[in-house]
Write a protein that holds these residues in place. Structure first.
Motif, PDB file in Angstrom:
ATOM      1  N   VAL A 190     -12.650  23.674 -28.615  1.00 10.11           N
ATOM      2  CA  VAL A 190     -13.011  24.947 -28.003  1.00 10.11           C
ATOM      3  C   VAL A 190     -12.325  25.024 -26.642  1.00 10.11           C
ATOM      4  O   VAL A 190     -11.770  24.039 -26.151  1.00 10.11           O
ATOM      5  CB  VAL A 190     -14.542  25.146 -27.897  1.00 10.11           C
ATOM      6  CG1 VAL A 190     -15.174  25.107 -29.276  1.00 10.11           C
ATOM      7  CG2 VAL A 190     -15.171  24.103 -26.980  1.00 10.11           C
ATOM      8  N   ASP A 191     -12.377  26.197 -26.048  1.00 10.87           N
ATOM      9  CA  ASP A 191     -11.499  26.480 -24.918  1.00 10.87           C
ATOM     10  C   ASP A 191     -12.295  26.802 -23.649  1.00 10.87           C
ATOM     11  O   ASP A 191     -13.086  27.751 -23.642  1.00 10.87           O
ATOM     12  CB  ASP A 191     -10.632  27.696 -25.309  1.00 10.87           C
ATOM     13  CG  ASP A 191      -9.271  27.657 -24.656  1.00 10.87           C
ATOM     14  OD1 ASP A 191      -9.150  27.027 -23.607  1.00 10.87           O
ATOM     15  OD2 ASP A 191      -8.348  28.280 -25.203  1.00 10.87           O
ATOM     16  N   ASP A 192     -12.124  26.006 -22.627  1.00 11.53           N
ATOM     17  CA  ASP A 192     -12.699  26.318 -21.305  1.00 11.53           C
ATOM     18  C   ASP A 192     -14.231  26.362 -21.284  1.00 11.53           C
ATOM     19  O   ASP A 192     -14.818  27.083 -20.468  1.00 11.53           O
ATOM     20  CB  ASP A 192     -12.185  27.680 -20.778  1.00 11.53           C
ATOM     21  CG  ASP A 192     -10.688  27.706 -20.510  1.00 11.53           C
ATOM     22  OD1 ASP A 192     -10.010  26.720 -20.835  1.00 11.53           O
ATOM     23  OD2 ASP A 192     -10.206  28.726 -19.972  1.00 11.53           O
ATOM     24  N   GLN A 193     -14.887  25.603 -22.154  1.00 11.90           N
ATOM     25  CA  GLN A 193     -16.359  25.612 -22.120  1.00 11.90           C
ATOM     26  C   GLN A 193     -16.855  24.756 -20.967  1.00 11.90           C
ATOM     27  O   GLN A 193     -16.420  23.617 -20.787  1.00 11.90           O
ATOM     28  CB  GLN A 193     -16.925  25.093 -23.442  1.00 11.90           C
ATOM     29  CG  GLN A 193     -18.450  25.181 -23.491  1.00 11.90           C
ATOM     30  CD  GLN A 193     -19.018  24.779 -24.857  1.00 11.90           C
ATOM     31  OE1 GLN A 193     -18.267  24.550 -25.807  1.00 11.90           O
ATOM     32  NE2 GLN A 193     -20.328  24.695 -24.941  1.00 11.90           N
TER      33      GLN A 193
ATOM     34  N   VAL B 216      -6.125  22.116 -17.452  1.00 10.50           N
ATOM     35  CA  VAL B 216      -5.774  23.389 -18.110  1.00 10.50           C
ATOM     36  C   VAL B 216      -5.320  23.111 -19.548  1.00 10.50           C
ATOM     37  O   VAL B 216      -5.024  21.973 -19.912  1.00 10.50           O
ATOM     38  CB  VAL B 216      -4.664  24.177 -17.364  1.00 10.50           C
ATOM     39  CG1 VAL B 216      -5.079  24.489 -15.935  1.00 10.50           C
ATOM     40  CG2 VAL B 216      -3.350  23.430 -17.385  1.00 10.50           C
ATOM     41  N   CYS B 217      -5.231  24.194 -20.322  1.00 11.01           N
ATOM     42  CA  CYS B 217      -5.087  24.078 -21.782  1.00 11.01           C
ATOM     43  C   CYS B 217      -3.916  23.231 -22.266  1.00 11.01           C
ATOM     44  O   CYS B 217      -4.098  22.253 -22.993  1.00 11.01           O
ATOM     45  CB  CYS B 217      -4.928  25.464 -22.408  1.00 11.01           C
ATOM     46  SG  CYS B 217      -6.090  26.703 -21.851  1.00 11.01           S
ATOM     47  N   SER B 218      -2.680  23.641 -21.928  1.00 11.32           N
ATOM     48  CA  SER B 218      -1.518  23.080 -22.627  1.00 11.32           C
ATOM     49  C   SER B 218      -1.350  21.573 -22.421  1.00 11.32           C
ATOM     50  O   SER B 218      -1.221  20.835 -23.395  1.00 11.32           O
ATOM     51  CB  SER B 218      -0.236  23.802 -22.217  1.00 11.32           C
ATOM     52  OG  SER B 218      -0.448  25.166 -22.029  1.00 11.32           O
TER      53      SER B 218
ATOM     54  N   VAL C  54     -14.143  29.812 -25.335  1.00 10.92           N
ATOM     55  CA  VAL C  54     -14.485  30.914 -24.470  1.00 10.92           C
ATOM     56  C   VAL C  54     -13.464  31.108 -23.335  1.00 10.92           C
ATOM     57  O   VAL C  54     -13.814  31.091 -22.168  1.00 10.92           O
ATOM     58  CB  VAL C  54     -15.875  30.676 -23.857  1.00 10.92           C
ATOM     59  CG1 VAL C  54     -16.997  30.995 -24.800  1.00 10.92           C
ATOM     60  CG2 VAL C  54     -16.022  29.183 -23.393  1.00 10.92           C
ATOM     61  N   HIS C  55     -12.217  31.289 -23.749  1.00 12.80           N
ATOM     62  CA  HIS C  55     -11.113  31.525 -22.803  1.00 12.80           C
ATOM     63  C   HIS C  55     -11.029  33.031 -22.561  1.00 12.80           C
ATOM     64  O   HIS C  55     -11.564  33.831 -23.329  1.00 12.80           O
ATOM     65  CB  HIS C  55      -9.833  30.999 -23.478  1.00 12.80           C
ATOM     66  CG  HIS C  55      -8.598  30.966 -22.624  1.00 12.80           C
ATOM     67  ND1 HIS C  55      -7.912  32.112 -22.280  1.00 12.80           N
ATOM     68  CD2 HIS C  55      -7.916  29.934 -22.081  1.00 12.80           C
ATOM     69  CE1 HIS C  55      -6.853  31.766 -21.548  1.00 12.80           C
ATOM     70  NE2 HIS C  55      -6.837  30.450 -21.400  1.00 12.80           N
ATOM     71  N   HIS C  56     -10.314  33.426 -21.492  1.00 11.80           N
ATOM     72  CA  HIS C  56      -9.970  34.837 -21.358  1.00 11.80           C
ATOM     73  C   HIS C  56      -9.523  35.390 -22.702  1.00 11.80           C
ATOM     74  O   HIS C  56      -8.863  34.675 -23.440  1.00 11.80           O
ATOM     75  CB  HIS C  56      -8.760  35.011 -20.408  1.00 11.80           C
ATOM     76  CG  HIS C  56      -9.095  34.756 -18.967  1.00 11.80           C
ATOM     77  ND1 HIS C  56      -8.249  34.069 -18.126  1.00 11.80           N
ATOM     78  CD2 HIS C  56     -10.167  35.112 -18.241  1.00 11.80           C
ATOM     79  CE1 HIS C  56      -8.800  34.021 -16.923  1.00 11.80           C
ATOM     80  NE2 HIS C  56      -9.959  34.628 -16.971  1.00 11.80           N
TER      81      HIS C  56
ATOM     82  N   SER D 234     -14.120  20.344 -25.741  1.00 15.69           N
ATOM     83  CA  SER D 234     -13.521  21.447 -24.983  1.00 15.69           C
ATOM     84  C   SER D 234     -12.250  20.925 -24.317  1.00 15.69           C
ATOM     85  O   SER D 234     -12.185  19.764 -23.902  1.00 15.69           O
ATOM     86  CB  SER D 234     -14.487  21.961 -23.911  1.00 15.69           C
ATOM     87  OG  SER D 234     -13.858  22.952 -23.120  1.00 15.69           O
ATOM     88  N   ASP D 235     -11.227  21.769 -24.233  1.00 11.27           N
ATOM     89  CA  ASP D 235      -9.918  21.278 -23.774  1.00 11.27           C
ATOM     90  C   ASP D 235      -9.832  21.088 -22.268  1.00 11.27           C
ATOM     91  O   ASP D 235      -8.939  20.406 -21.769  1.00 11.27           O
ATOM     92  CB  ASP D 235      -8.795  22.205 -24.256  1.00 11.27           C
ATOM     93  CG  ASP D 235      -8.839  23.572 -23.600  1.00 11.27           C
ATOM     94  OD1 ASP D 235      -9.911  23.970 -23.099  1.00 11.27           O
ATOM     95  OD2 ASP D 235      -7.801  24.258 -23.599  1.00 11.27           O
ATOM     96  N   ASN D 236     -10.730  21.692 -21.528  1.00 13.00           N
ATOM     97  CA  ASN D 236     -10.810  21.470 -20.075  1.00 13.00           C
ATOM     98  C   ASN D 236     -12.151  22.024 -19.616  1.00 13.00           C
ATOM     99  O   ASN D 236     -12.897  22.596 -20.416  1.00 13.00           O
ATOM    100  CB  ASN D 236      -9.632  22.126 -19.325  1.00 13.00           C
ATOM    101  CG  ASN D 236      -9.394  23.563 -19.689  1.00 13.00           C
ATOM    102  OD1 ASN D 236      -8.435  23.880 -20.385  1.00 13.00           O
ATOM    103  ND2 ASN D 236     -10.268  24.453 -19.259  1.00 13.00           N
ATOM    104  N   GLY D 237     -12.430  21.857 -18.343  1.00  9.06           N
ATOM    105  CA  GLY D 237     -13.703  22.317 -17.819  1.00  9.06           C
ATOM    106  C   GLY D 237     -13.807  23.839 -17.804  1.00  9.06           C
ATOM    107  O   GLY D 237     -12.834  24.548 -18.036  1.00  9.06           O
TER     108      GLY D 237
ATOM    109  N   GLY E  66     -13.836  23.501 -11.213  1.00  8.65           N
ATOM    110  CA  GLY E  66     -13.675  23.743 -12.641  1.00  8.65           C
ATOM    111  C   GLY E  66     -12.221  23.722 -13.037  1.00  8.65           C
ATOM    112  O   GLY E  66     -11.387  23.076 -12.383  1.00  8.65           O
ATOM    113  N   LYS E  67     -11.920  24.429 -14.106  1.00 17.25           N
ATOM    114  CA  LYS E  67     -10.555  24.524 -14.609  1.00 17.25           C
ATOM    115  C   LYS E  67      -9.583  24.690 -13.439  1.00 17.25           C
ATOM    116  O   LYS E  67      -9.916  25.336 -12.457  1.00 17.25           O
ATOM    117  CB  LYS E  67     -10.466  25.730 -15.552  1.00 17.25           C
ATOM    118  CG  LYS E  67      -9.105  25.913 -16.210  1.00 17.25           C
ATOM    119  CD  LYS E  67      -9.107  27.059 -17.210  1.00 17.25           C
ATOM    120  CE  LYS E  67      -7.710  27.215 -17.821  1.00 17.25           C
ATOM    121  NZ  LYS E  67      -7.640  28.287 -18.821  1.00 17.25           N
ATOM    122  N   TYR E  68      -8.409  24.146 -13.575  1.00 14.09           N
ATOM    123  CA  TYR E  68      -7.299  24.204 -12.604  1.00 14.09           C
ATOM    124  C   TYR E  68      -7.310  23.098 -11.553  1.00 14.09           C
ATOM    125  O   TYR E  68      -6.343  22.948 -10.826  1.00 14.09           O
ATOM    126  CB  TYR E  68      -7.216  25.565 -11.867  1.00 14.09           C
ATOM    127  CG  TYR E  68      -7.273  26.780 -12.755  1.00 14.09           C
ATOM    128  CD1 TYR E  68      -6.252  27.031 -13.667  1.00 14.09           C
ATOM    129  CD2 TYR E  68      -8.338  27.672 -12.689  1.00 14.09           C
ATOM    130  CE1 TYR E  68      -6.302  28.137 -14.496  1.00 14.09           C
ATOM    131  CE2 TYR E  68      -8.395  28.784 -13.513  1.00 14.09           C
ATOM    132  CZ  TYR E  68      -7.376  29.015 -14.416  1.00 14.09           C
ATOM    133  OH  TYR E  68      -7.441  30.110 -15.236  1.00 14.09           O
TER     134      TYR E  68
HETATM  135 CA   LIG Z   1      -8.480  25.695 -21.982  1.00  8.82          CA
END
Ligand SMILES: [Ca+2]
Length: 495
Positions: free
Chosen positions: A38-41, A80-82, A232-234, A326-329, A344-346
């Protein structure tokens, strides 16, 4: 009928009986593997964790936790994702080959993915959802495209994100910049072509439905399915109305090329204008952003429930290993929460790299267990490999088996000009104090590089990284700094 034909017919009937009588475990002892990304949870947005946010409800993620083990200190290799997905898919810190430690590590030809290991081991492999190594988006003939790194089947998109509603060819044709932003718009990629859906169909549901279709297919071998939701990404506000109603937030209209006004520096009519308006602390702020996020997460959780139900209906639940990560925070720009962690993310603060993770495998992984030892997303590849009976010989794999965590191991991170290292309860980092610890701001996305001083934290006592102990523990600082430098000297460029 002569004897030879009779004999052949008997053989054919016999083979058919064999085929029909096989159950879905094709190789005894080798489980099917379902990897849910999942994305950015956010760390606080996962109900199996004791101190989760009271606003959330994730009953289906709880089912995963009850059936297996959750990890309260699971790290990804990037915030971050990638780059995080590159680390996850290869079991290696992606900065082994990506010297910039940036947004787009790509996937070198000689770095083997989980899917390739599984395919070699006789598994049938599929990826549904997001495929993202940070470069070569929207292209079929590149190493980063799933069919070229071990997957037999792919349906999804190759980009950071995708519009949750607009997957039709008609809308894409009317859009001047369908690939113009972090999110893509239009038909999904399916193997070597495209698949269009009506704009009324919701992307998270599409991925779930396609995953269930895949589970129902009779296969000749055990399967490895990677189900990579972009929720739950943009673009966080795009959620079916029943969920928005539940969280009492008004729907926002979809992107419409003919009526889209200019926004920021973006031209009127463009998808970029829509994206920028609703994702960069523009038209949605604070409480509303959190409500959209909660609605999106709730929908994601329901979808995961449908997949778990389908596994059970197909009689596959007892022989399938499931890993959830989740792939990142959680992102400060979508309304996620990471408490008690900071930022968080970034960023390389705990909120950026410590994520929800769970594993279940009936009879093999302890049910209802909370594992507090620290682990890494690079551990997923060795864990799956061990379950599938694969003998891993690549010494540049950074992960170890999730089921045998090691509390003395050194974990390292590199992200742009920031870095971090963890050993035991201690973490040393040069991450900027201002970076993401305050109120959400657009500055989260780009590091503020004027304070790269060394900070030391005891994560056991201070998971929020508020109390810098560097001056009190100079020998600890030296020890961790040396561990980090040793790792970099020994491993950078080796992959
Ligand atoms: Ca992500």
């Amino acid at each position: 009928m002569n004897l030879l034909i009779k004999f052949l017919l008997i053989i054919i009937v016999f083979l058919n009986i064999l085929g029909c009588s096989q159950n879905k475990t094709k190789v005894p002892g080798k489980p099917n593997v379902l990897l849910i990304i999942v994305d950015d949870q956010g760390y606080a947005d996962f109900e199996p964790f004791e101190n989760h946010s009271p606003e959330i409800s994730t009953p289906n993620m709880n089912r995963l936790a009850e059936a297996g083990t959750v990890f309260t200190q699971a790290y990804t290799t990037a915030p971050v994702c990638s780059p995080s997905r590159a680390g996850l898919m290869t079991g290696k810190n992606q900065f082994r080959w990506d010297d910039k430690a940036g947004w787009g590590p790509g996937l070198p030809e000689n770095v083997k993915t989980i899917a390739e290991y599984m395919k070699d081991a006789g598994y049938t492999t599929a990826r549904i959802g997001k495929a993202d190594f940070g470069i070569n988006y929207h292209k079929f003939d590149v190493r980063e495209y799933p069919l070229n790194h071990g997957y037999d089947y792919f349906l999804g998109f190759s980009a950071h994100a995708h519009d949750y509603w607009l997957t039709s060819e008609e809308t894409a044709k009317r859009t001047p910049d369908p690939n113009g932003t972090s999110a893509h718009l239009g038909p999904l990629m399916e193997n070597n072509g495209y698949k269009s859906y009506p704009d009324e169909e919701y992307l998270t549901d599409i991925f779930t439905n396609e995953a269930i279709k895949y589970l129902k297919k009779d296969k000749d071998a055990p399967f490895f399915l990677t189900l990579a939701y972009n929720s739950v990404h943009h673009i966080i506000h795009e959620v079916p109305k029943k969920y928005l109603d539940k969280y009492q937030v008004d729907p926002i209209h979809n992107y419409e090329p003919d009526s889209m006004e200019t926004f920021g520096r973006q031209k009127p009519g463009t998808y970029s204008a829509y994206y920028e308006k609703y994702t960069r602390l523009g038209a949605i702020q604070d409480e509303d952003m959190r409500k959209f996020y909660l609605a999106n997460l709730d929908c994601l959780d329901d979808n995961i429930g449908c997949v778990l139900d389908a596994l059970k209906e197909q009689g596959l639940d007892k022989e399938t290993m499931i890993i959830f990560v989740s792939d990142n925070g959680g992102s400060p720009l979508t309304g996620a929460k990471n408490t008690p962690l900071s930022a968080g993310k970034y960023s390389l603060w705990e909120g950026g790299i410590r994520v929800p993770m769970a594993i279940s495998w009936p009879g093999k992984v302890e049910a209802g267990k909370v594992e507090t030892s620290y682990v890494s997303a690079t551990d997923i590849l060795p864990t799956i490999s061990n379950a599938a009976g694969i003998n891993l010989t690549d010494e540049t794999v950074d992960g170890i088996d999730l089921l045998h965590p090691n509390q003395d191991r050194v974990l390292v991170w590199r992200w742009g000009n920031t870095w971090a290292v963890r050993k035991g309860n201690w973490k040393l980092t040069n991450t900027n104090e201002q970076w993401g610890k305050g109120r959400p701001s657009k500055m989260y996305i780009k590091p503020i590089s004027n304070d790269l001083s060394i900070k030391l934290f005891n994560l056991e006592e201070d998971p929020g990284e508020r109390n810098n102990l560097a001056e009190q523990w100079p020998e600890r600082v030296d020890e961790l700094k040396e561990a980090y430098e040793n790792w970099v000297n020994e491993n950078s460029g080796k992959y």
